[in-house]
Motif scaffolding. Structure first.
Motif, mmCIF file in Angstrom:
data_model
loop_
_atom_site.group_PDB
_atom_site.id
_atom_site.type_symbol
_atom_site.label_atom_id
_atom_site.label_comp_id
_atom_site.label_asym_id
_atom_site.label_seq_id
_atom_site.Cartn_x
_atom_site.Cartn_y
_atom_site.Cartn_z
ATOM 1 N N VAL A 74 0.851 -1.199 0.000
ATOM 2 C CA VAL A 74 0.000 0.000 0.000
ATOM 3 C C VAL A 74 0.888 1.251 0.000
ATOM 4 N N ALA A 75 1.944 1.221 0.824
ATOM 5 C CA ALA A 75 2.868 2.362 0.902
ATOM 6 C C ALA A 75 3.537 2.606 -0.448
ATOM 7 N N LYS A 76 3.962 1.511 -1.098
ATOM 8 C CA LYS A 76 4.629 1.619 -2.401
ATOM 9 C C LYS A 76 3.710 2.259 -3.443
ATOM 10 N N ALA A 77 2.456 1.835 -3.430
ATOM 11 C CA ALA A 77 1.475 2.408 -4.367
ATOM 12 C C ALA A 77 1.323 3.910 -4.133
ATOM 13 N N LYS A 78 1.326 4.310 -2.855
ATOM 14 C CA LYS A 78 1.209 5.743 -2.535
ATOM 15 C C LYS A 78 2.433 6.521 -3.010
ATOM 16 N N ILE A 79 3.608 5.921 -2.810
ATOM 17 C CA ILE A 79 4.861 6.575 -3.226
ATOM 18 C C ILE A 79 4.815 6.847 -4.732
ATOM 19 N N ASN A 80 4.370 5.854 -5.489
ATOM 20 C CA ASN A 80 4.266 6.010 -6.945
ATOM 21 C C ASN A 80 3.205 7.035 -7.319
#
Length: 198
Positions: A74-80
């Motif tokens: 979820v964090a990775k998706a937000k970063i992108n």
């Protein structure tokens, strides 16, 4: 191996209440990070990055570390999605093994209460800090109304200061900065911020 409850919660973790609380915490942590633009920050127990991605602009780099792969997805998706270029994620659990890394700042928000051995985790965090590095903890004040077999019911300032000192930290400062309704296991509670140096 006990199932990680956070794995199941990951997709629904960012509730309105949690996002509101994260805003309150981010605002407070910003004050601590005013002069840290060239420094690296590790967010230990980052979850979905609710707080650290809000403060990523203040530091050189942010590493989100969590023991839940789903939370980090979820964090990775937000970063992108937010096009944050200075943030990465790392799957790790320091209560099992601490990776060989070094950082200037370790930040931990509402994580300490989930770690059974407070002193050991603080020693692990001490070990990854560069000399002169800073640890920032946000957590709940001790709360007699809260009882849960897997969670500390908050922390008394003097006790936590002693534990931090035993782990090697100096210049320990702590203050309560927020009181909220039903924010800790559905109980009214207050949060503190603690900062200390290696």
């Amino acid at each position: 191996m006990e199932e990680n409850v956070f794995e199941q919660m990951a997709k629904r973790y960012d509730t309105e209440d949690r996002m509101q609380l994260a805003k309150v915490i981010s605002k407070q942590v910003r004050k601590e990070l005013q002069d840290c633009s060239s420094q690296s920050l590790v967010d230990y127990g980052s979850g979905t990055g609710l707080v650290s991605l809000e403060i990523a602009d203040l530091v050189d780099s942010v590493l989100l570390i969590d023991s839940s792969k789903q939370m980090l997805e979820v964090a990775k998706a937000k970063i992108n999605q937010k096009r944050i270029t200075n943030a990465k994620v790392l799957y790790s659990d320091f209560t099992v093994e601490t990776p060989a890394l070094k950082t200037d700042i370790v930040f931990m928000s509402l994580v300490l209460l989930h770690v059974p051995d407070t002193k050991k985790i603080l020693q692990e965090l001490f070990s990854i800090l560069n000399p002169g590095g800073k640890l920032i903890i946000v957590d709940f004040d001790k709360n007699e109304k809260v009882y849960h077999p897997k969670v500390h019911n908050g922390f008394a300032h003097e006790e936590l200061k002693t534990t931090l000192a035993e782990a090697g930290f100096t210049s320990i400062e702590m203050k309560t900065f927020y009181h909220g309704e039903r924010i800790f296991m559905n109980q009214d509670a207050s949060m503190f911020i603690a900062s200390c140096l290696k």
